[in-house]
Design an enzyme around this catalytic site. Structure first.
Site, short mmCIF file in Angstrom:
data_model
loop_
_atom_site.label_atom_id
_atom_site.label_comp_id
_atom_site.label_asym_id
_atom_site.label_seq_id
_atom_site.Cartn_x
_atom_site.Cartn_y
_atom_site.Cartn_z
N HIS A 155 -1.93 -3.31 -26.91
CA HIS A 155 -1.05 -2.40 -26.15
C HIS A 155 -0.62 -3.03 -24.82
O HIS A 155 -0.34 -2.31 -23.87
CB HIS A 155 -1.70 -1.05 -25.87
CG HIS A 155 -2.33 -0.41 -27.07
ND1 HIS A 155 -1.68 0.51 -27.86
CD2 HIS A 155 -3.55 -0.58 -27.64
CE1 HIS A 155 -2.48 0.89 -28.85
NE2 HIS A 155 -3.62 0.23 -28.74
N SER A 276 17.82 -20.08 -10.19
CA SER A 276 18.86 -19.07 -10.02
C SER A 276 19.93 -19.62 -9.10
O SER A 276 19.63 -20.37 -8.17
CB SER A 276 18.23 -17.82 -9.41
OG SER A 276 19.20 -17.06 -8.72
N LYS A 282 13.48 -18.78 -7.56
CA LYS A 282 13.29 -18.45 -8.97
C LYS A 282 12.99 -19.67 -9.85
O LYS A 282 13.51 -20.75 -9.63
CB LYS A 282 14.52 -17.74 -9.53
CG LYS A 282 14.76 -16.35 -9.01
CD LYS A 282 13.66 -15.35 -9.36
CE LYS A 282 13.63 -14.98 -10.83
NZ LYS A 282 14.80 -14.19 -11.25
N GLU A 289 13.51 -17.44 -23.44
CA GLU A 289 14.39 -16.29 -23.63
C GLU A 289 15.45 -16.59 -24.70
O GLU A 289 15.80 -15.72 -25.50
CB GLU A 289 15.07 -15.91 -22.31
CG GLU A 289 14.09 -15.34 -21.30
CD GLU A 289 14.69 -15.25 -19.91
OE1 GLU A 289 14.60 -14.17 -19.32
OE2 GLU A 289 15.25 -16.25 -19.40
#
Ligand code: ARG
Length: 465
Positions: A155, A276, A282, A289
């Site tokens: 979970h 970024s 970043k 992804e």
């Protein structure tokens, strides 16, 4: 050029030609089509349709095409309906008399199946080799921190501590199944369809088994109508590709989380992350992804062909030409994603202290403690309650397992004997999970050795049946 026309009074419209042509994508089958056509020329020689000299001419012309086809100019200005037509036209430019006979006893319906099978067989071998490379990278990463412990989640909540290699071996198992599944798809792909004719069987009998051996097939398809109608082997591959992508996507999701500031115990290499344009701090996990994103596309490819085939009447229908864009797309994205995933794995670094801290600051040893009580004779239900109360009390006081002294534990409940207090150390409880498939250090060491030998066996078998 067209391979038909006598029965028509007027030519196809420009709109229809544009709409129905497949050369823009089935050009990927060019090498397979040339190989298949060379083999067909041998069949025609044996059947007495081509002389030995003509067969030789065909062979030389087709070999020359093969040598030329890497040049982008090869396709320049081609308006052929499909790759099969293009090969015959190009053959005709070099050996017109042979080209006029080469399609004797053969249909494009079986030819497209043949070419797709030859192409897919090679793709499956490539993809399976990349799966094994990724599996090898996972084992290397496991060996880099063989003793480290990390939080195991259910979970997405901290559940029980596991060894770092144990976690990586979970993905090894998924990949081993993917490799097998692709092997099954290969077995269904690697059958000779030639001889099926358009649907009723070729009118020129030849030794199909011998041709199958010449082309490296494991055997022949058994029914001409099934052969003309069948794309199950493509579906098998697309399903296997989709499941493999699913596994890569789950790995991607795990690592996007684990390398985030919130988890913080995995570091991805600079070489597989990006920055970024606006936020200078970043470091984004774009490679992972994209793997996760491409997974959706590959599912779509499977779904597209599955849906296209539904309800098609036997045998061949032009709808089936729509098998190739999803097949090519899925195969290319899968191969690229596997390559990328292996590079990400090779770039990754565990932060073992951070992972262990995550284990120690939470109550991940609770199950070990409850099972310890059960081993000492306390009914498990009661043990569960007792440990639950200890956890609740600890959370209220902000105490970690290591903050409890054995004598203090006994005050909470007399069942918490001093021997049980050793289970407050996550490494202790873990030792009890020493059955095959468990996370005890001995079991994991055995599993790692086992995985390494299975990897070797899979390497030796890739490309074979
Ligand atoms: N381009 C076609 C395909 O990919 C080849 C078969 C054409 N056969 C036909 N009867 N039109 O399916």
């Amino acid at each position: 050029m067209k391979l038909w026309g006598g029965r028509f009074e007027s030519p196809p419209s420009e709109i229809f030609e544009r709409f129905s042509g497949s050369l823009s994508f089935d050009r990927r089958l060019l090498e397979a089509d040339i190989e298949g056509t060379r083999a067909w020329a041998r069949v025609l020689e044996r059947a007495g349709i081509l002389t030995a000299a003509e067969r030789q001419q065909a062979d030389e012309a087709l070999a020359a095409l093969l040598a030329e086809c890497a040049d982008p100019a090869f396709f320049a200005g081609a308006t052929d309906e499909d790759v099969h037509t293009l090969v015959i036209r190009k053959l005709g430019e070099r050996a017109p008399a042979v080209a006029a006979r080469i399609h004797t006893g053969r249909s494009r319906n079986e030819q497209v199946s043949l070419d797709t099978r030859l192409w897919l067989r090679a793709q499956i071998d490539l993809v399976r080799a990349r799966i094994l490379d990724l599996a090898a990278a996972l084992l290397e990463l496991a060996q880099a921190w063989p003793e480290a412990i990390i939080p195991g989640y259910t979970h997405l909540r901290r559940a029980q501590p596991v060894l770092w290699p144990h976690y990586l071996l979970a993905y090894f198992e998924m990949l081993a199944r993917d490799w097998e599944r692709l092997g099954e798809a290969r077995a269904r792909t690697n059958l000779l369809p030639l001889g099926a004719g358009a649907l009723a069987g070729s009118g020129f009998a030849f030794d199909r088994e011998a041709l199958a051996r010449e082309l490296g097939f494991d055997g022949i398809t058994r029914n001409s109508m099934d052969t003309a109608a069948d794309r199950d082997f493509v579906l098998d591959f697309l399903y296997a590709a989709a499941v493999t992508m699913l596994h890569l996507s789950r790995l991607a999701e795990d690592w996007i989380l684990y390398s985030s500031e919130e988890f913080g115990w995995l570091e991805l290499g600079d070489e597989v992350t990006s920055g970024s344009s606006l936020m200078p701090q970043k470091k984004n996990p774009d490679a992972l992804e994209l793997i996760r994103g491409k997974c959706g596309r590959v599912f779509g490819c499977f779904c597209a062909l599955f849906t296209t085939l539904k309800g098609l009447p036997l045998t061949y229908n032009r709808d089936m030409q729509e098998d190739k864009p999803p097949l090519f797309e899925a195969a290319e994205e899968l191969a690229a994603s596997l390559e990328m995933a292996a590079a990400v794995v090779r770039s990754a670094r565990l932060k073992p202290e951070r992972a262990e801290k995550a284990v120690e600051e939470s109550w991940m040893i609770a199950t070990d403690l409850a099972e310890g009580l059960a081993r000492a004779g306390v009914p498990f239900h009661q043990a569960h309650q007792l440990v639950g109360r200890l956890v609740l009390e600890s959370l209220k006081q902000g105490r970690r397992p290591a903050d409890w002294k054995p004598e203090e534990l006994a005050v909470v409940a007399r069942e918490f004997t001093p021997e049980l207090a050793r289970l407050l150390d996550p490494r202790e409880g873990m030792k009890n999970r020493n059955l095959p498939g468990g996370t005890a250090p001995d079991a994991v060491r055995r599993a790692l050795g086992d995985a390494a030998s299975r990897l070797e066996a899979m390497r030796a078998a890739t490309g074979r049946r």
